[in-house]
Scaffold this motif. Sequence first.
Motif, short mmCIF file in Angstrom:
data_model
loop_
_atom_site.label_atom_id
_atom_site.label_comp_id
_atom_site.label_asym_id
_atom_site.label_seq_id
_atom_site.Cartn_x
_atom_site.Cartn_y
_atom_site.Cartn_z
N PRO A 36 -24.51 -23.83 17.68
CA PRO A 36 -25.14 -22.50 17.58
C PRO A 36 -26.65 -22.56 17.38
N TYR A 37 -27.16 -23.66 16.82
CA TYR A 37 -28.61 -23.79 16.61
C TYR A 37 -29.34 -24.24 17.88
N TRP A 38 -28.61 -24.80 18.82
CA TRP A 38 -29.23 -25.37 20.02
C TRP A 38 -29.07 -24.50 21.25
N ILE A 39 -28.04 -23.68 21.31
CA ILE A 39 -27.59 -23.07 22.55
C ILE A 39 -28.70 -22.33 23.30
N ASN A 40 -29.66 -21.75 22.56
CA ASN A 40 -30.66 -20.91 23.23
C ASN A 40 -32.05 -21.08 22.61
N SER A 41 -32.35 -22.29 22.14
CA SER A 41 -33.49 -22.48 21.25
C SER A 41 -34.77 -22.98 21.90
N ILE A 42 -34.79 -23.22 23.20
CA ILE A 42 -36.02 -23.71 23.84
C ILE A 42 -36.58 -22.71 24.85
N ILE A 43 -35.78 -22.34 25.84
CA ILE A 43 -36.25 -21.41 26.87
C ILE A 43 -36.01 -19.97 26.45
N GLY A 44 -34.86 -19.72 25.85
CA GLY A 44 -34.50 -18.36 25.46
C GLY A 44 -33.45 -17.74 26.35
N VAL A 45 -33.14 -18.42 27.47
CA VAL A 45 -32.08 -17.93 28.36
C VAL A 45 -31.17 -19.07 28.81
N GLU A 46 -31.40 -20.27 28.29
CA GLU A 46 -30.68 -21.45 28.79
C GLU A 46 -29.22 -21.51 28.37
N TRP A 47 -28.81 -20.61 27.48
CA TRP A 47 -27.41 -20.58 27.06
C TRP A 47 -26.47 -20.44 28.24
N SER A 48 -26.87 -19.63 29.21
CA SER A 48 -25.99 -19.37 30.35
C SER A 48 -25.85 -20.60 31.24
N ILE A 49 -26.88 -21.44 31.28
CA ILE A 49 -26.81 -22.66 32.08
C ILE A 49 -25.86 -23.65 31.42
N ALA A 50 -25.92 -23.74 30.09
CA ALA A 50 -24.98 -24.60 29.37
C ALA A 50 -23.54 -24.16 29.60
N VAL A 51 -23.32 -22.85 29.55
CA VAL A 51 -21.98 -22.30 29.76
C VAL A 51 -21.52 -22.56 31.19
N GLU A 52 -22.40 -22.35 32.16
CA GLU A 52 -22.03 -22.57 33.56
C GLU A 52 -21.70 -24.02 33.83
N CYS A 53 -22.49 -24.94 33.26
CA CYS A 53 -22.22 -26.37 33.47
C CYS A 53 -20.89 -26.77 32.86
N MET A 54 -20.52 -26.14 31.75
CA MET A 54 -19.20 -26.38 31.16
C MET A 54 -18.11 -25.92 32.14
N PHE A 55 -18.34 -24.80 32.78
CA PHE A 55 -17.38 -24.29 33.77
C PHE A 55 -17.27 -25.23 34.96
N TYR A 56 -18.39 -25.84 35.37
CA TYR A 56 -18.39 -26.77 36.50
C TYR A 56 -17.36 -27.90 36.28
N LEU A 57 -17.23 -28.34 35.05
CA LEU A 57 -16.34 -29.46 34.77
C LEU A 57 -14.87 -29.10 35.02
N PHE A 58 -14.54 -27.83 34.88
CA PHE A 58 -13.15 -27.40 35.05
C PHE A 58 -12.81 -27.01 36.49
N ILE A 59 -13.85 -26.81 37.31
CA ILE A 59 -13.62 -26.29 38.66
C ILE A 59 -12.69 -27.17 39.51
N PRO A 60 -12.89 -28.49 39.59
CA PRO A 60 -11.98 -29.29 40.43
C PRO A 60 -10.52 -29.12 40.05
N LEU A 61 -10.24 -29.06 38.74
CA LEU A 61 -8.85 -28.87 38.30
C LEU A 61 -8.38 -27.45 38.63
N LEU A 62 -9.21 -26.47 38.35
CA LEU A 62 -8.82 -25.08 38.64
C LEU A 62 -8.58 -24.87 40.12
N PHE A 63 -9.37 -25.53 40.96
CA PHE A 63 -9.22 -25.37 42.41
C PHE A 63 -7.86 -25.90 42.87
#
Length: 372
Positions: free
Chosen positions: A137-164
Amino acid sequence: MPEAKGKMEDDKLQFVDTLRALAIIGVLLVHVSQHVDGLNGWLQKGLSIGAKGVALFYMASAFTLFLSLSRRSGDKRERTSAYLLRRFFRIAPLYYVMLGIYLVVNGTGPRFWLGDQEGVTATNITAHFLFLNGLNPYWINSIIGVEWSIAVECMFYLFIPLLFKLIRSVRHATWFVVMALVVSFGLNTVFVQYPWINDHSLWGHYLYLWFPNQLPVFGLGILLFFIWKDERHWKSIDRVSGGWLLVSVLFAFFGGMTDYLMGVGLLLGAYALYHWQPIWLLNRVWSWIGRLSYSMYLTHMLVLGLIVQVKLPFAPLVSLTLMFIMTLLFTIGLSWFTYSWIEQPGIRWGKKLISRMKPVHKQGDSVKESVA
């Protein structure tokens, strides 16, 4: 004929670029409005809906990822490593550059997202470079101010091959959406009662941003893909699937999960955009903004930081309009540069690396290479 068919399909997919364009416009609106004092309360609430632009990004992302994998499904040489490299070089080059720029511009001192921590640490920066900032929670959005969504999306990327592999139809996608909604509700209910940190305000923000809370919207993007893919479109939703979707809406309504309800509305709007093809939304201008949207997302906070230094002596609504126009134009200009000189070269580097990973075939073999 195949080329003409491909061109026709690409034209029909123009609505995805428009979704991204609408998403970034919404994000810009909400961030600009946060710097204008004296706005009408109802207007402020209406503009806050622009924050749901990130949900549109997620929906478009899930749609295009499934589309990309479906187009490559006949290529047995396509490996998970190639998929991950393609995603990495699509996201990382510009992201890394912008992390460095924001650290220089904003420094490493205290800010809201750091809570009671004194500043941005080396561990925090490392987590950002590894796309693991979403786990803290201290890191998720602490440098750019919008990077939280990129972290979340990259987490989703890891599940995509299995979900597909697991999700093969509208019904499967519906079940996934419902399960994601239940898991999201359950985890948030538990972790509201058992926070990891003492700062309850920051913890509440974190539970809104973290991956489990965003997963149902990704699921809606997958559902949109299968509805789009099936020639019957909405008729492909059978009674069982339709019933579960209705249950999910009622569950979200009584559970106070307004973001999911907004997501369902965005799903309907996205399909309507594809189905009716309104020329005022599907044209080169919107497509161009859509292609620049990732760069705009990462650069607009820099631009806005400069724009807000100008004190406009106008009524709040006029100031909002002028600030939005200036932010939009300057962001587009800067993003065209980053798109041309960082994003696109990064994508080309990824393609070259993936092509070198392809197995060498014997002379005389005819293999069609396709790396998008």
